[in-house]
Design a protein around this motif. Structure first.
Motif, short mmCIF file in Angstrom:
data_model
loop_
_atom_site.label_atom_id
_atom_site.label_comp_id
_atom_site.label_asym_id
_atom_site.label_seq_id
_atom_site.Cartn_x
_atom_site.Cartn_y
_atom_site.Cartn_z
N HIS A 122 3.36 8.46 0.67
CA HIS A 122 2.28 9.15 0.35
C HIS A 122 1.57 9.11 -1.22
O HIS A 122 2.59 9.37 -1.93
N GLY A 123 0.46 9.31 -1.30
CA GLY A 123 -0.08 9.12 -2.65
C GLY A 123 0.22 8.34 -3.39
O GLY A 123 0.43 8.50 -4.74
N ASN A 124 0.71 7.18 -3.17
CA ASN A 124 1.22 5.93 -3.89
C ASN A 124 0.10 5.49 -4.89
O ASN A 124 -1.27 5.14 -4.72
N PRO A 125 0.32 5.76 -6.07
CA PRO A 125 -0.67 5.47 -7.22
C PRO A 125 -1.23 4.17 -7.45
O PRO A 125 -2.32 3.87 -7.72
N ASP A 126 -0.37 3.04 -7.03
CA ASP A 126 -0.83 1.77 -7.26
C ASP A 126 -1.79 1.33 -6.11
O ASP A 126 -2.71 0.91 -6.32
N LEU A 127 -1.53 2.00 -4.84
CA LEU A 127 -2.56 1.78 -3.70
C LEU A 127 -3.85 2.68 -4.16
O LEU A 127 -4.95 2.07 -3.43
N ALA A 128 -3.61 3.66 -4.44
CA ALA A 128 -4.84 4.61 -5.15
C ALA A 128 -5.69 3.71 -5.98
O ALA A 128 -6.87 3.83 -5.89
N LEU A 129 -5.01 3.19 -6.81
CA LEU A 129 -5.82 2.30 -7.90
C LEU A 129 -6.41 1.15 -7.13
O LEU A 129 -7.80 0.74 -7.43
N SER A 130 -5.82 0.32 -6.42
CA SER A 130 -6.27 -0.59 -5.51
C SER A 130 -7.71 -0.27 -5.06
O SER A 130 -8.75 -1.02 -5.00
N ALA A 131 -7.47 0.88 -4.26
CA ALA A 131 -8.79 1.43 -3.58
C ALA A 131 -10.04 1.91 -4.39
O ALA A 131 -11.01 1.29 -4.13
N ALA A 132 -9.52 2.49 -5.53
CA ALA A 132 -10.65 2.81 -6.56
C ALA A 132 -11.36 1.32 -7.18
O ALA A 132 -12.64 1.57 -7.19
N VAL B 211 -6.46 -2.92 -0.78
CA VAL B 211 -5.23 -2.23 -0.57
C VAL B 211 -4.24 -3.05 0.33
O VAL B 211 -3.08 -3.27 -0.13
N ALA B 212 -4.64 -3.70 1.37
CA ALA B 212 -3.66 -4.45 2.06
C ALA B 212 -3.10 -5.58 1.19
O ALA B 212 -1.84 -5.88 1.54
N VAL B 213 -3.62 -6.46 0.60
CA VAL B 213 -3.45 -7.39 -0.23
C VAL B 213 -2.23 -6.72 -1.25
O VAL B 213 -1.07 -7.42 -1.29
N ASP B 214 -2.33 -5.68 -1.95
CA ASP B 214 -1.41 -5.13 -2.78
C ASP B 214 -0.47 -4.64 -2.06
O ASP B 214 0.92 -4.70 -2.55
N SER B 215 -0.65 -4.20 -0.74
CA SER B 215 0.52 -3.46 -0.09
C SER B 215 1.58 -4.50 0.38
O SER B 215 2.76 -4.41 0.37
N LEU B 216 0.98 -5.59 0.95
CA LEU B 216 1.84 -6.74 1.59
C LEU B 216 2.73 -7.51 0.20
O LEU B 216 3.54 -7.73 0.37
N GLN B 217 1.83 -7.55 -0.97
CA GLN B 217 2.56 -8.23 -1.89
C GLN B 217 3.54 -7.17 -2.37
O GLN B 217 4.69 -7.64 -2.67
N THR B 218 3.59 -5.94 -2.57
CA THR B 218 4.55 -5.09 -2.90
C THR B 218 5.79 -5.15 -2.03
O THR B 218 6.86 -5.38 -2.17
N MET B 219 5.33 -5.24 -0.49
CA MET B 219 6.61 -5.07 0.69
C MET B 219 7.34 -6.42 0.29
O MET B 219 8.44 -6.65 0.37
N MET B 220 6.44 -7.65 0.21
CA MET B 220 7.31 -9.16 0.16
C MET B 220 8.12 -8.82 -1.30
O MET B 220 9.33 -9.39 -1.19
#
Length: 801
Positions: free
Chosen positions: A342-352, A671-680
């Protein structure tokens, strides 16, 4: 667990600076003096660097007497904390070692708790070091380091040249992380006049700004009396500035916002009870006190308001200084969406970033970079050469609607069926669930979810299947039909997934024969037409966390693909590989195979794709939930080129006429691109190695480990519990089926007692969980820390063993 920080009587604020050397401690001193008429005032400096006689808490002691002060960690070197803390000469005022982020947060929370008087209003200021993003002792940006506390902020803006930009950037960084800025202060500078511009800027956001006079210049250091003169000048400055009353509006604002926050929290449950219609909820019998009020969420935890507990404490005048917020582990991963906290700052920045670059743009006939990048990332990462096309929707149910339309159209086109005049059904598994929209409801057997929906018809055949769980220390496969053979037992979960060895076993032969005979009877004797095979790979989620024997699902896919004649296809089957590929041909055979990986995909079960467990390449694959790491809704339906071509014609009416206003929403795609890259990246870097080591048991024919974040020892121990029917863990999922004399199922209440005990927890910590009948499941994120999970495991042991 992150400490939650809110006290009724203690008005605790965190003082952040827009930059270094903006006067945080001078302003803190002014505030301490201005707040003293309101009650006791305390000042906390978590981390300080530089000579002890120049420490900020010493400054407060000198110029704001009667203020209680404390510094938790003092380091000698006058440099950034992440450097000073690791210098050989480092010295601390408490523990003689560098604190972890968790230790630092716990120390702050404990100190503030000790300052919260049960009945007397008080104020506390927690002053940071440097600017908003200055690193803490371990290099974590302070904006992220202190986020679990989520104390309201007093921002000290920069009055110097360039200070407008620095101040606004600091404010936006704090807002991006979910902080509430209650007030802004800065020194008045009539040359640069930053205060005028920033006053107008923050006024639009209803945040009060006060400009205070700058401190007097320091005396000439060559003056032998400079130190005494400096102290006298600063004392006059503080007395004069406070006496002028400039800070009165700040004091009033801090008090007002504290009261407003409490009033909102206390009223939320009643208002929600009166206005909100909750999903999957029978509202009769639900009272306002049953509604969990969540103030914020961070990492794996909710910060939940404990109204009833607080009232009991205050009535008893015991422990009334404890925080009114409690850390509650999000044990359902917020309906299976949470992957990166929750509140992941990297994903929040991606969304912004995407919101600022695009907002939302019409998708048909257009393309934008996030949608294209996500399509490329998904197709390249799935390891399935069949998948060539990406269709965007906004949630798993609508993504499955699209998948069903794709599969049925392809089958009807190949076999010459007219769906308007004859029923076309699907093949699936009992207990399956693919969403709540009308179309995919019909893809599941009658159940509590759908049988009372007026338009539900149920169009399919659903195989009952062998289920996997650990019972009394053995991995057991229970058979629903005698035709499938006797119960099987294995020593490890890796053996269960060793399909190369099991395919040629007696169980594999029985599975294939049973599936073939059943389909043959339905098609040839009863005249049923099937348009697609739909499966949730490995675990059927909403149906009750049902762990299907992977061999059964593999055999089901093999029979469908290797025997197209069962469905009316007048061609001889070609030899195929385990994935269903034929030499030089990737076209579907028998029926289009649809994998619903909305829940099980994207590392939920420890692998990028749940299809890899089965070694099957589906023709259509649907992904949501973890796709955006738990931040925004988005779904993708991936399809083969052959499925795509079924919709090609000269007629517009033959196209796939399905869409949403927010199709391929740029914010979600980015957000999905950055989320997937983080998980990989986490996968590549071995972020889960500790968990994998706990579960890895080499087998003769496979080197790929099957693992879970939940410990192998916990699963083994719970499998022996008298009240447990069966248990399993895979990836981030832990499922505990409790014994029920009534037979279990979705309407069972057998797991509610355990759920309630976990939710009650302790004064500091609880576990939020969901139940599916007699099954209680817990789910972590991909970033959950071993320490947190082992603590929850101990709670489970205490409840069940």
């Amino acid at each position: 667990m992150p400490p939650a920080a809110l006290w009724r009587t203690l008005r605790a604020h965190q003082v952040y600076g827009a930059n270094t050397d903006v006067g945080k401690t001078i302003v803190s001193t002014l505030l301490c003096k201005a707040l003293q008429p309101q009650g006791p005032v305390s000042f906390l400096k978590p981390v300080s660097t530089g000579p002890l006689d120049e420490a900020d808490d010493r400054h407060i002691q000198r110029y704001a007497p009667h203020t209680r002060t404390q510094c938790l960690y003092q380091f000698d070197e006058p440099v950034s904390p992440h450097i000073a803390a690791h210098q050989p000469s480092q010295r601390t005022t408490s523990v003689p070692s560098v604190p972890s982020d968790r230790q630092l947060l716990d120390a702050i929370h404990q100190t503030l708790t000790s300052w919260a008087h049960p009945h007397q209003p008080a104020h506390a200021l927690v002053e940071t070091a440097g600017g908003v993003h200055s690193p803490g002792p371990n290099g974590t940006s302070q904006a992220d380091l202190y986020r679990p506390l989520r104390l309201p902020i007093i921002l000290i803006a920069d009055a110097r040249l360039g200070g407008i930009s620095a101040s606004i950037a600091a404010y936006e960084s704090l807002q991006l992380r979910g902080y509430d800025v209650h007030s802004v202060l800065l020194f008045r500078d009539d040359y640069y006049q930053n205060h005028g511009y920033l006053h107008a800027y923050f006024a639009k956001k209803a945040i009060p700004l006060v400009a205070v006079p700058p401190p007097p210049p320091r005396p000439d250091p060559t003056d032998p009396d400079a130190a005494r003169r400096d102290v006298e000048a600063m004392r006059r400055y503080y007395e004069h500035t406070v006496r002028e009353g400039r800070l009165g509006s700040v004091v009033e604002a801090l008090e007002r916002k504290h009261v407003e926050r409490w009033e909102r929290l206390e009223a939320m449950a009643e208002k929600a009870h009166a206005m909100i219609w909750y999903p999957f909820t029978q509202h009769r019998g639900v009272a306002a006190q049953d509604i969990n009020v969540i103030d914020s969420a961070c990492g794996d935890y909710f910060q939940s308001y404990q109204r009833d507990t607080l009232e009991v404490r205050e009535a008893a005048s015991a422990s009334a200084s404890a925080s009114a917020l409690r850390a509650t582990f999000d044990g359902s991963a917020s309906w299976w969406t949470q992957g990166l906290g929750h509140g992941n700052p990297d994903l929040a920045l991606s969304a912004a970033y995407a919101a600022g670059r695009y907002g939302h743009v019409m998708f048909p006939g257009n393309i934008h970079e996030p949608a294209l990048a996500l399509a490329e990332t998904l197709l390249q990462s799935q390891g399935n050469p069949r998948l060539q096309r990406v269709f965007y929707t906004d949630n798993g149910s609508t993504g499955m609607e699209v998948a069903v339309k794709m599969g049925l159209r392809a089958a009807c086109a190949r076999y010459g069926w007219d769906a308007s005049t004859e029923p076309i059904r699907i093949l699936g598994l009992k207990g399956s669930y693919h969403g709540d929209t009308i179309g995919v409801m019909d893809c599941s057997e009658p159940s509590t979810y759908n049988k009372k929906v007026e338009w539900y018809r149920g169009r399919g055949h659903w195989f009952d299947f062998p289920q996997v769980s650990m019972k009394e220390g053995k991995w057991t496969i229970s058979m629903p039909e005698t035709a499938l053979g006797a119960e099987l037992q294995y020593g490890s979960l890796s053996e269960v997934f060793d399909l190369e060895a099991r395919l040629h076993s007696e169980a594999g032969r029985r599975y294939r024969a049973y599936i073939h005979q059943t389909i043959q009877r339905l098609v040839q004797q009863e005249g049923v037409k099937f348009g697609a095979l739909i499966m949730e790979p490995i675990i059927l989620g909403a149906g009750g966390m049902l762990f299907c024997d992977p061999l059964f699902q593999r055999c089901l896919a093999d029979v469908v693909r290797q025997h197209p004649e069962l469905f009316g296809e007048q061609i001889a089957p070609q030899p195929s590989s385990p994935t269903g590929e034929t030499e030089g041909n990737r076209d579907w055979s028998g029926l289009p195979i649809i994998f619903d990986e909305v829940f099980t995909g994207l590392y939920r079960l420890g692998r990028r794709s749940a299809a890899s467990f089965l070694q099957v390449h589906p023709d259509i694959s649907v992904h949501a939930k973890l796709l955006t790491g738990g931040l925004v809704p988005l779904c993708t339906t991936l399809a083969s080129e052959e499925i795509f071509r079924a919709f090609l014609s000269a007629e517009k009416s033959d196209a796939l006429l399905h869409g949403h206003s927010y199709t391929a929403h740029a914010v979600g795609c980015q957000v999905a691109v950055d989320s997937l890259q983080t998980m990989m990246r986490m996968d590549h870097e071995g972020s889960w190695q500790e968990y994998q080591n706990d579960w890895t048991i080499p087998t003769p024919t496979t080197e790929t480990s099957v693992w879970s974040v939940w410990s192998h020892g916990l699963v083994r121990d719970l499998s022996h519990a008298a009240s447990v029917e069966g248990v399993f863990a895979l990836g981030t999922v832990l499922s505990i089926a409790l014994k029920d004399q009534q037979g279990g199922g979705y309407t069972s209440t057998a797991a509610q007692g355990l759920q309630q005990r976990l939710a009650a927890g302790s004064e500091q910590f609880a576990v939020h969980s969901r139940v599916l009948g007699n099954v209680l499941y817990l789910m972590s994120s991909l970033t959950s820390q071993p320490g947190s999970l082992r603590g929850i495991e101990e709670v489970l042991r205490g409840e069940l063993l």
